[in-house]
Each structure stands twice: as C-alpha cells, then as structure tokens.
Scaffold this motif. Structure first.
Motif, short mmCIF file in Angstrom:
data_model
loop_
_atom_site.label_atom_id
_atom_site.label_comp_id
_atom_site.label_asym_id
_atom_site.label_seq_id
_atom_site.Cartn_x
_atom_site.Cartn_y
_atom_site.Cartn_z
N LYS A 73 -37.43 -3.99 73.11
CA LYS A 73 -37.20 -2.92 72.13
C LYS A 73 -37.32 -3.46 70.71
O LYS A 73 -37.95 -2.84 69.85
CB LYS A 73 -35.82 -2.31 72.34
CG LYS A 73 -35.46 -1.21 71.36
CD LYS A 73 -34.12 -0.58 71.69
CE LYS A 73 -33.79 0.56 70.72
NZ LYS A 73 -32.52 1.25 71.11
N GLN A 74 -36.72 -4.61 70.45
CA GLN A 74 -36.81 -5.24 69.13
C GLN A 74 -38.26 -5.48 68.75
O GLN A 74 -38.68 -5.23 67.62
CB GLN A 74 -36.05 -6.57 69.16
CG GLN A 74 -36.13 -7.38 67.87
CD GLN A 74 -35.13 -6.97 66.82
OE1 GLN A 74 -34.36 -6.04 67.04
NE2 GLN A 74 -35.15 -7.65 65.69
N ASP A 165 -42.79 3.75 70.74
CA ASP A 165 -41.74 3.99 69.73
C ASP A 165 -40.76 5.05 70.22
O ASP A 165 -39.54 4.92 70.06
CB ASP A 165 -42.38 4.45 68.41
CG ASP A 165 -43.01 3.31 67.64
OD1 ASP A 165 -42.66 2.15 67.90
OD2 ASP A 165 -43.85 3.58 66.77
N ALA A 168 -38.64 3.56 73.08
CA ALA A 168 -37.67 2.57 72.58
C ALA A 168 -36.52 3.24 71.84
O ALA A 168 -35.38 2.79 71.91
CB ALA A 168 -38.38 1.58 71.67
N THR A 169 -36.81 4.34 71.14
CA THR A 169 -35.77 5.07 70.43
C THR A 169 -34.77 5.70 71.40
O THR A 169 -33.57 5.77 71.13
CB THR A 169 -36.38 6.17 69.55
OG1 THR A 169 -37.28 5.57 68.61
CG2 THR A 169 -35.31 6.93 68.79
N GLN A 171 -34.23 4.51 74.49
CA GLN A 171 -33.77 3.46 75.40
C GLN A 171 -32.28 3.16 75.24
O GLN A 171 -31.78 2.98 74.13
CB GLN A 171 -34.58 2.18 75.14
CG GLN A 171 -34.20 0.99 75.99
CD GLN A 171 -35.01 -0.25 75.63
OE1 GLN A 171 -36.00 -0.16 74.90
NE2 GLN A 171 -34.59 -1.41 76.10
N ASN A 174 -30.54 -2.44 78.29
CA ASN A 174 -31.11 -3.69 77.78
C ASN A 174 -31.42 -4.71 78.88
O ASN A 174 -32.07 -5.71 78.61
CB ASN A 174 -30.15 -4.33 76.78
CG ASN A 174 -30.13 -3.61 75.45
OD1 ASN A 174 -31.12 -3.01 75.04
ND2 ASN A 174 -29.00 -3.66 74.76
N PHE A 178 -34.59 -1.85 82.41
CA PHE A 178 -35.26 -1.13 81.32
C PHE A 178 -36.66 -0.70 81.73
O PHE A 178 -37.18 0.31 81.24
CB PHE A 178 -35.29 -1.98 80.05
CG PHE A 178 -36.48 -2.91 79.95
CD1 PHE A 178 -37.61 -2.54 79.21
CD2 PHE A 178 -36.48 -4.13 80.59
CE1 PHE A 178 -38.70 -3.38 79.12
CE2 PHE A 178 -37.58 -4.98 80.50
CZ PHE A 178 -38.69 -4.60 79.76
N TYR A 182 -38.15 3.02 81.13
CA TYR A 182 -39.42 3.34 80.45
C TYR A 182 -40.28 4.26 81.30
O TYR A 182 -40.86 5.23 80.81
CB TYR A 182 -40.17 2.05 80.13
CG TYR A 182 -39.72 1.33 78.87
CD1 TYR A 182 -38.39 1.38 78.45
CD2 TYR A 182 -40.61 0.60 78.10
CE1 TYR A 182 -37.98 0.72 77.31
CE2 TYR A 182 -40.20 -0.06 76.94
CZ TYR A 182 -38.88 0.01 76.55
OH TYR A 182 -38.48 -0.64 75.40
#
Length: 235
Positions: A73-74, A165, A168-169, A171, A174, A178, A182
């Motif tokens: 995500k980062q 994007d 991930a927003t 999500q 962690n 994950f 997705y």
C-alpha cells in the motif's frame, strides 16, 4: 507508458542488493519506462542501510512493521507509473514473468501470477505441509468469496494505477490476506482479473510460520468479508 515496480522488504539485508541488481538488469531489457520502489517494512536488521546503498531506486518505508500488505500500500501511494507491479524480494517468481505482463499493459487492468496455471513451472516445490496448507487456503478462499482463481497468493501482481489507488485507499488488511482483499475489491468493482503462468521456486530460507500465518490469514479473511459494504461504496 510507465511501470512502477514495488518490492516490500522485511529483514532482507542479506542478499537484497544482489536481488535488486537482477531486477534492474531485467528492467533494462524492457522497452518501457520504469521505476523501482523498495519499501522497508519496519525491518529489524540493516535492510534500510542496504536500500540506501542502492542507486537508481525510489526509497520508501517506515519504522514499525506493518506487514506485506502495508508495504505494498505504501508503495502504491508513492508510485508514479501507469501500472503498479509488486513482487517478492526473494525473487521466488522468475523474472521471465515480466515478459508475460508487458504485452498485457493497456489491455488488462489486473494481472496476477499463478503457480497453478497449467503452463506454470515449479522446479523447486514447497514442502508437503506448506503445499497442503496452501491447497486448503485456496479452497476456502474460493468458496468464501466465490472466486475461480487457481492462485490468490502468488507474490507477482500488476494493477492499473487508478484501480490500484482505489483499492489501496479501501484496503484495511496489512497481512498476507491483502491479496484476497485486492481481488475481492476488484470483483465488487466488476474488474476482470487475468492470470498468467510463472516459473516459481520455493524459498527454503523463509522464516514464516505456516501455522501462525494461517491463523492470522483466516482472521483477516473474516474482516475482509465483513467490510463488503465499505468496498461497495467506492463503485
């Protein structure tokens, strides 16, 4: 078109530089602009020092370990490419997978590597215990989410940037689940997922506990399933 490659790194200091050089050499053979993003997922060894010593990459990371999903995500939120590709630092998935992905850019929005694709090659298999746990996970995940994927957990995935994007927003997981999150969000958004064959070798140096990771995995699966309404709000 530009491709952003994200490599989550957790305690990878031992051979990270060598592996990254292999990736850089592969990227130099591709007829596409690219950036390589290394995300230090709160490593306890000197991974950050190794990352700092590597030229031609984008540095990212944080001090407290979040998990592979948090690192991906980062990376996504810091990427500038038209497509986001994330892969494992140990290069278990052979870099030939790039040759499968590149022709699909601009045609498919979500591309995943599958170790169980009929054309995949696995010269070094996981121990029987891990294979059995993996089989159980696939069966349960496909049943719970009504998936038809042969492999949700292969570490090699590529997603169109605007979709990445959005995912991930949304999500919330962690950990290793994950990947399922997705794919579930993509399904709820009506996005088709394209599976490609890979050559994959088991990393015998992995310190991940199958039992502990499986317990956490299934706890996260429940969290993902309960969050359906929030995912749908993005449609």
């Amino acid at each position: 078109m530009k491709l952003s490659i994200i490599i989550p790194c957790y305690n990878e200091a031992k051979d990270l530089k060598e592996k990254v050089e292999q990736v850089k050499q592969k990227l130099n053979t591709l007829t596409i602009e690219s950036e390589l993003i290394l995300v230090n997922d709160g490593s306890k060894d000197n991974t950050q020092e190794v990352i700092n010593s590597i030229d031609g990459i984008v540095h990212s990371g944080y001090e407290v370990n979040r998990g592979k999903g948090g690192a991906v995500k980062q990376g996504i939120l810091n990427a500038t490419g038209d497509y986001i590709l994330f892969m494992d630092a140990d290069l278990s998935t052979d870099l030939k997978a790039f040759d499968e992905v590149i022709p699909l850019l601009g045609k498919e929005k979500f591309i995943i590597g599958s170790r169980h694709h009929k054309e995949s090659v696995i010269p070094v298999k996981q121990p029987a215990k891990r294979r059995f746990i993996g089989w159980c996970c696939r069966k349960i995940v496909n049943h719970r989410f009504h998936f038809h994927y042969s492999d949700t957990q292969c570490g090699f995935k590529c997603i169109e940037k605007s979709l990445a994007d959005k995912i991930a927003t949304l999500q919330i997981v962690n950990g290793f689940a994950f990947d399922v999150e997705y794919l579930y969000i993509a399904k709820l958004l009506g996005v088709k997922v394209y599976e490609i064959p890979v050559t994959w070798r088991d990393d015998r140096g992995s310190t991940v506990s199958p039992l502990k990771s499986s317990i956490k995995f299934f706890k996260d699966i429940k969290v993902i399933k309960k969050n359906k309404k929030n995912y749908l709000s993005a449609k």
